[in-house]
Design an enzyme around this catalytic site. Sequence first.
Site: not given
Ligand code: NAI
Length: 349
Positions: A116, A140, A174, A176, A306-307
């Site tokens: 991971h 994943s 970024d 999922a 990302g903001q």
């Molecule tokens: P999230 O749902 O919190 O955010 C997704 C995206 O939406 C982000 O880029 C965020 O900046 C944008 N966003 C959220 N609210 C916003 C708004 N009001 N206005 C504009 N943009 C907005 O992210 P999620 O899907 O929960 O993922 C969390 C982390 O999990 C990520 O860093 C991802 O890389 C990681 N991840 C890692 C895995 C692995 O196996 N390494 C597997 C799955 C997820």
Amino acid sequence: MKLTRKELTELIKTKLNKAGLTEDHAEGVADVLVHADARGVHSHGAMRVEYYAERIAKGGINTSPVFKFEKTGPASAIYDGDNGVGHVVADLAMDEAIKMAKETGIAIVGVRRISHSGALSYFVEKAANENLIGISLCQSDPMVVPYGGAEPYYGTNPIAFAAPGNGDDKILFDMATTVQAWGKILHARSKNEPISDTWAVDGNGEPTTDPFAVNALLPIAGPKGYGLMMMVDVLSGILLGLPFGNKVSSMYEDLTEHRNLGQLHIVINPEYFTGLTNFKQSITNTMTDLNNIKPAPGFDQVSYPGQRSAAREKENEKNGIDIVDDVYNYLISDVIHNDAYDNKGAFAK
Ligand code: NAI
């Protein structure tokens, strides 16, 4: 508990070092986890340390891996991680991709055989900080139904994208490819609260509001999210000759096993297209345009991806990074792990 970046990094590093990682690798993991916590993405921050420590202690992560970097073409390469800790391998592979894209305009680096690697924003941000566009995708463990299916096939397969604007301006997206993370289901279980019927399905593949009946998660936007997670699996798994679909190893099934996961970094140099100056100005203009869009009822402002995390990161740099007490108490304890994750299957409690 509020901690400075330095304090949190040190605690994570010490714990992972005690679990068996070298100091260098422990520090590499700590950097990625602290990046996530500082941005408010706690699902991929320090709360993961106990799981990593258990996997390291049980041999499921190679603590003395032999990395192999092989250029396979002018703009393509493979970084083999020998099942070392994913954060470090993905980071080193991104460094190579950055170097290549500066010379050739584009680089595609496949990252093979890793564990991971955490929040992908960490890796693509490095590209943006070097005036490049960064894209990263990874596999994943299978816990998501393909559209119309009643059993899991794909993982939460994330996609990250970063692009530089003027000065510190940056878009950092970024996500999922699932509607919600598994952690949100666990949270609802712990509070005995119903979940939205858009998040997950039961054993028959029917949408459920009962968090205890969940058998698999749902992709974002139905068949479209399903298509995206398939694309991620093809590019970061099949393309690199790794196990794919429901053959991808489980996070929690057997912590003594190496995971053999795949990731793909794509780095694009804007200089080879519209030119860097023009590109960065246009990214900055996009950010401004989006912020100036008339907000819908209930919203103060439209944010660019990302903001909000970047604002949180800035604030946390001043006031400290918030870490829940359980995680802090574990980090400062003498315990390496509590044998809490092994043999739990995909849907660990
Ligand atoms: P999230 O749902 O919190 O955010 C997704 C995206 O939406 C982000 O880029 C965020 O900046 C944008 N966003 C959220 N609210 C916003 C708004 N009001 N206005 C504009 N943009 C907005 O992210 P999620 O899907 O929960 O993922 C969390 C982390 O999990 C990520 O860093 C991802 O890389 C990681 N991840 C890692 C895995 C692995 O196996 N390494 C597997 C799955 C997820």
